[in-house]
Design a protein around this motif. Structure first.
Motif, PDB file in Angstrom:
ATOM      1  N   VAL A 268      25.699 -47.588  71.107  1.00 56.09           N
ATOM      2  CA  VAL A 268      26.338 -47.298  72.397  1.00 56.09           C
ATOM      3  C   VAL A 268      26.187 -45.814  72.726  1.00 56.09           C
ATOM      4  N   ALA A 269      26.435 -44.949  71.752  1.00 54.48           N
ATOM      5  CA  ALA A 269      26.303 -43.503  71.972  1.00 54.48           C
ATOM      6  C   ALA A 269      24.872 -43.134  72.335  1.00 54.48           C
ATOM      7  N   LEU A 270      23.909 -43.770  71.679  1.00 55.04           N
ATOM      8  CA  LEU A 270      22.500 -43.506  72.004  1.00 55.04           C
ATOM      9  C   LEU A 270      22.198 -43.939  73.434  1.00 55.04           C
ATOM     10  N   GLY A 271      22.685 -45.129  73.817  1.00 59.11           N
ATOM     11  CA  GLY A 271      22.460 -45.601  75.179  1.00 59.11           C
ATOM     12  C   GLY A 271      23.084 -44.669  76.205  1.00 59.11           C
ATOM     13  N   ALA A 272      24.313 -44.197  75.940  1.00 59.86           N
ATOM     14  CA  ALA A 272      24.967 -43.269  76.868  1.00 59.86           C
ATOM     15  C   ALA A 272      24.174 -41.976  76.996  1.00 59.86           C
ATOM     16  N   THR A 273      23.583 -41.536  75.892  1.00 60.13           N
ATOM     17  CA  THR A 273      22.779 -40.309  75.930  1.00 60.13           C
ATOM     18  C   THR A 273      21.517 -40.508  76.763  1.00 60.13           C
ATOM     19  N   VAL A 274      20.887 -41.670  76.618  1.00 59.30           N
ATOM     20  CA  VAL A 274      19.663 -41.958  77.382  1.00 59.30           C
ATOM     21  C   VAL A 274      19.955 -41.979  78.884  1.00 59.30           C
ATOM     22  N   THR A 275      21.113 -42.511  79.273  1.00 57.99           N
ATOM     23  CA  THR A 275      21.429 -42.590  80.702  1.00 57.99           C
ATOM     24  C   THR A 275      21.582 -41.214  81.337  1.00 57.99           C
ATOM     25  N   LEU A 276      21.749 -40.180  80.542  1.00 55.10           N
ATOM     26  CA  LEU A 276      21.873 -38.837  81.105  1.00 55.10           C
ATOM     27  C   LEU A 276      20.575 -38.403  81.792  1.00 55.10           C
TER      28      LEU A 276
ATOM     29  N   TRP B 242      15.257 -44.603  86.987  1.00 53.74           N
ATOM     30  CA  TRP B 242      15.628 -46.010  86.797  1.00 53.74           C
ATOM     31  C   TRP B 242      15.390 -46.457  85.355  1.00 53.74           C
ATOM     32  N   THR B 243      14.323 -45.941  84.729  1.00 52.46           N
ATOM     33  CA  THR B 243      14.047 -46.311  83.337  1.00 52.46           C
ATOM     34  C   THR B 243      15.161 -45.826  82.417  1.00 52.46           C
ATOM     35  N   CYS B 244      15.573 -44.572  82.599  1.00 50.25           N
ATOM     36  CA  CYS B 244      16.668 -44.039  81.774  1.00 50.25           C
ATOM     37  C   CYS B 244      17.952 -44.815  82.021  1.00 50.25           C
ATOM     38  N   GLY B 245      18.240 -45.101  83.295  1.00 52.46           N
ATOM     39  CA  GLY B 245      19.469 -45.815  83.612  1.00 52.46           C
ATOM     40  C   GLY B 245      19.504 -47.205  83.012  1.00 52.46           C
ATOM     41  N   ASP B 246      18.411 -47.961  83.170  1.00 48.20           N
ATOM     42  CA  ASP B 246      18.407 -49.348  82.685  1.00 48.20           C
ATOM     43  C   ASP B 246      18.284 -49.443  81.177  1.00 48.20           C
TER      44      ASP B 246
ATOM     45  N   SER C 121      28.895 -54.802  84.568  1.00 47.81           N
ATOM     46  CA  SER C 121      27.514 -54.367  84.375  1.00 47.81           C
ATOM     47  C   SER C 121      26.553 -55.363  85.021  1.00 47.81           C
ATOM     48  N   GLY C 122      26.790 -56.650  84.772  1.00 47.21           N
ATOM     49  CA  GLY C 122      25.939 -57.666  85.382  1.00 47.21           C
ATOM     50  C   GLY C 122      26.001 -57.623  86.902  1.00 47.21           C
ATOM     51  N   LEU C 123      27.195 -57.434  87.452  1.00 43.46           N
ATOM     52  CA  LEU C 123      27.336 -57.360  88.910  1.00 43.46           C
ATOM     53  C   LEU C 123      26.621 -56.145  89.475  1.00 43.46           C
ATOM     54  N   SER C 124      26.692 -55.021  88.767  1.00 46.41           N
ATOM     55  CA  SER C 124      26.025 -53.808  89.272  1.00 46.41           C
ATOM     56  C   SER C 124      24.518 -54.011  89.365  1.00 46.41           C
ATOM     57  N   PHE C 125      23.941 -54.685  88.381  1.00 46.52           N
ATOM     58  CA  PHE C 125      22.509 -54.960  88.439  1.00 46.52           C
ATOM     59  C   PHE C 125      22.194 -56.008  89.506  1.00 46.52           C
ATOM     60  N   LEU C 126      23.056 -57.011  89.620  1.00 45.21           N
ATOM     61  CA  LEU C 126      22.834 -58.064  90.606  1.00 45.21           C
ATOM     62  C   LEU C 126      22.845 -57.505  92.025  1.00 45.21           C
ATOM     63  N   PHE C 127      23.810 -56.642  92.338  1.00 44.91           N
ATOM     64  CA  PHE C 127      23.913 -56.075  93.681  1.00 44.91           C
ATOM     65  C   PHE C 127      22.710 -55.195  94.021  1.00 44.91           C
ATOM     66  N   SER C 128      22.072 -54.607  92.998  1.00 41.68           N
ATOM     67  CA  SER C 128      20.993 -53.649  93.248  1.00 41.68           C
ATOM     68  C   SER C 128      19.619 -54.288  93.366  1.00 41.68           C
ATOM     69  N   ILE C 129      19.484 -55.540  92.957  1.00 45.06           N
ATOM     70  CA  ILE C 129      18.190 -56.206  93.065  1.00 45.06           C
ATOM     71  C   ILE C 129      17.866 -56.418  94.545  1.00 45.06           C
ATOM     72  N   THR C 130      16.650 -56.150  94.943  1.00 48.19           N
ATOM     73  CA  THR C 130      16.273 -56.160  96.357  1.00 48.19           C
ATOM     74  C   THR C 130      16.643 -57.451  97.088  1.00 48.19           C
TER      75      THR C 130
ATOM     76  N   ALA D 295      21.541 -48.411  79.715  1.00 53.08           N
ATOM     77  CA  ALA D 295      22.557 -49.452  79.918  1.00 53.08           C
ATOM     78  C   ALA D 295      22.346 -50.619  78.960  1.00 53.08           C
ATOM     79  N   MET D 296      21.095 -51.020  78.761  1.00 50.32           N
ATOM     80  CA  MET D 296      20.826 -52.132  77.844  1.00 50.32           C
ATOM     81  C   MET D 296      21.192 -51.771  76.406  1.00 50.32           C
ATOM     82  N   LEU D 297      20.879 -50.540  75.997  1.00 46.34           N
ATOM     83  CA  LEU D 297      21.261 -50.103  74.650  1.00 46.34           C
ATOM     84  C   LEU D 297      22.785 -50.111  74.501  1.00 46.34           C
ATOM     85  N   THR D 298      23.471 -49.664  75.550  1.00 48.64           N
ATOM     86  CA  THR D 298      24.925 -49.646  75.507  1.00 48.64           C
ATOM     87  C   THR D 298      25.485 -51.054  75.363  1.00 48.64           C
ATOM     88  N   LEU D 299      24.968 -51.995  76.146  1.00 51.59           N
ATOM     89  CA  LEU D 299      25.451 -53.373  76.080  1.00 51.59           C
ATOM     90  C   LEU D 299      25.160 -53.993  74.709  1.00 51.59           C
ATOM     91  N   ILE D 300      23.970 -53.729  74.196  1.00 55.13           N
ATOM     92  CA  ILE D 300      23.612 -54.267  72.880  1.00 55.13           C
ATOM     93  C   ILE D 300      24.534 -53.687  71.808  1.00 55.13           C
TER      94      ILE D 300
END
Length: 402
Positions: free
Chosen positions: A183-191, A218-222, A43-52, A225-230
């Protein structure tokens, strides 16, 4: 929006990774724990690679534009597979979990391979760290690439949300139930992210653009993802908080038992367990608070054994009557009487005055049940709390008890 939310998500993933790494040595044979650590790393790598700035760095150093796209999204597919591995081991027997985990990991690798092939077929162009999807929305190869990614992403998140709700209902641990629901709530938000990306594919077929929906995606994705990690962190943080609380209790118990230990040691220094003959390589083990507390409890028990033959029944009866008059009862009464017996027994041993055989008795708390390790410590602490605040000291005590 991406460069605003991704660093926050990256910090969340990094902190979670460090938190989980603390338990790796003790759980190195647990596939679920290993997979969960991989989730935070990927997860950290995916965000790191995407930062401009990182996107531009890869383009400049590797000479292949927009390579951050398959790197970041490959990490996302891999972490989705790892999340299923975690849930599979948490909710299934080991034999079944191993078989299902291999299927999930195999499916993830197949999707990543497909993404790399489709990305290689894209026409190279200038870097597009902020509008890559919109720029390539009309490219047929990218439509196939995005369709494969979004399909796998959506299926993974749907399976994640469903499995988490199901497992949360079966779990007996409150922290696990709460964490899985987050985690389930975070997965739902990413939809929401999935919906926008699917719409990108459809809009491209009609020469339309969804530029106005990029921030929402991007807001839904991030946020998801943060809710899922938490949510994944909740059980670990709960366990570590309990472990820290237990460790603090050990330290407090160790120092609170010191007056009781000193009372015995002042008359019977032979209770001190020698460690000078222990191999130097093993001596570090004796510095841990768990070993030190255990050693102190054993020495106190040895001290009780030493003065046991000096316990006078009359002292016990007099002490019991006195403390009952003060309003004590139950275990508190037994602990207070035991403290008086210890002081009287130490004094009798010092004077060499042993009671007659018919006057011998047991400690008042001798029948106290101690089924758990800390129960025995609690029993000793109860006795220590009834000792005088300033016990008798011998001049050589500080060196030995340190």
């Amino acid at each position: 929006m991406k460069d605003l939310l991704h660093p926050i998500s990256l910090v969340t993933a990094a902190l979670g990774f460090l938190c989980l790494m603390r338990d790796v040595p003790t759980r190195r044979r647990d596939p679920a724990s290993t997979a969960l650590v991989a989730v935070f790393l990927l997860s950290g790598l995916s965000f790191l690679f995407s930062i401009t700035p990182m996107w531009e760095y890869f383009d400049r150093e590797l000479g292949t534009v927009n390579l951050s796209v398959p790197l970041a999204q490959g990490c996302v597919i891999a972490l989705l597979a790892c999340q299923q591995v975690v849930l599979t081991y948490w909710g299934s027997p080991p034999e079944v979990a191993r078989r299902r985990s291999r299927r999930w990991l195999g499916a993830g690798l197949a999707v990543i391979a497909g993404l790399l092939v489709l990305f290689a077929l894209l026409t190279p162009n200038a870097p597009h760290p902020n509008d890559f999807t919109l720029y390539y929305a009309h490219d047929d190869w990218y439509a196939a690439y995005l369709t494969l990614y979004v399909t796998a992403y959506t299926i993974g998140e749907l399976f994640l949300a469903r499995a988490c709700w199901s497992l949360a209902r079966r779990s007996t641990r409150g922290s696990v139930r709460f964490g899985l629901r987050v985690v389930a709530l975070g997965a739902t938000v990413t939809l929401g992210y999935s919906a926008v990306r699917i719409s990108n594919v459809i809009a491209g077929a009609f020469d339309a653009s969804l530029t106005a929906w990029e921030s929402f995606a991007w807001t839904c994705g991030d946020v998801g993802a943060m809710l899922t990690l938490i949510g994944w962190l909740v059980p670990t943080i709960s366990d570590q908080a309990q472990s820290l609380q237990y460790r603090v209790k050990q330290y407090r118990s160790y120092y609170k038992l010191r007056p009781l230990w000193l009372a015995f040691y002042s008359e019977a220094p032979e209770i001190a367990l020698p460690i000078d003959r222990v191999d130097p390589a093993q001596r570090r083990r004796f510095r841990g608070i768990a070993i030190k507390l255990y050693r102190r409890a054993v020495e106190i028990r040895d001290g009780r054994f030493v003065i046991r033959q000096y316990l006078d029944a009359e002292v016990r009866q007099t002490s019991a009557a006195h403390h009952r008059a003060r309003g004590l009862h139950g275990q508190d009464l037994l602990a207070a009487v035991t403290a008086d017996q210890i002081l009287a027994g130490i004094a009798a041993r010092a004077d060499g005055s042993r009671p007659a055989p018919e006057q011998l008795t047991e400690f008042a708390d001798a029948e106290r049940q101690t089924s758990r390790p800390m129960d025995d410590i609690d029993a000793l602490l109860d006795v220590a709390s009834h000792l005088p605040r300033q016990p008798v000291r011998a001049p050589h005590l500080e060196r030995v008890s340190a």
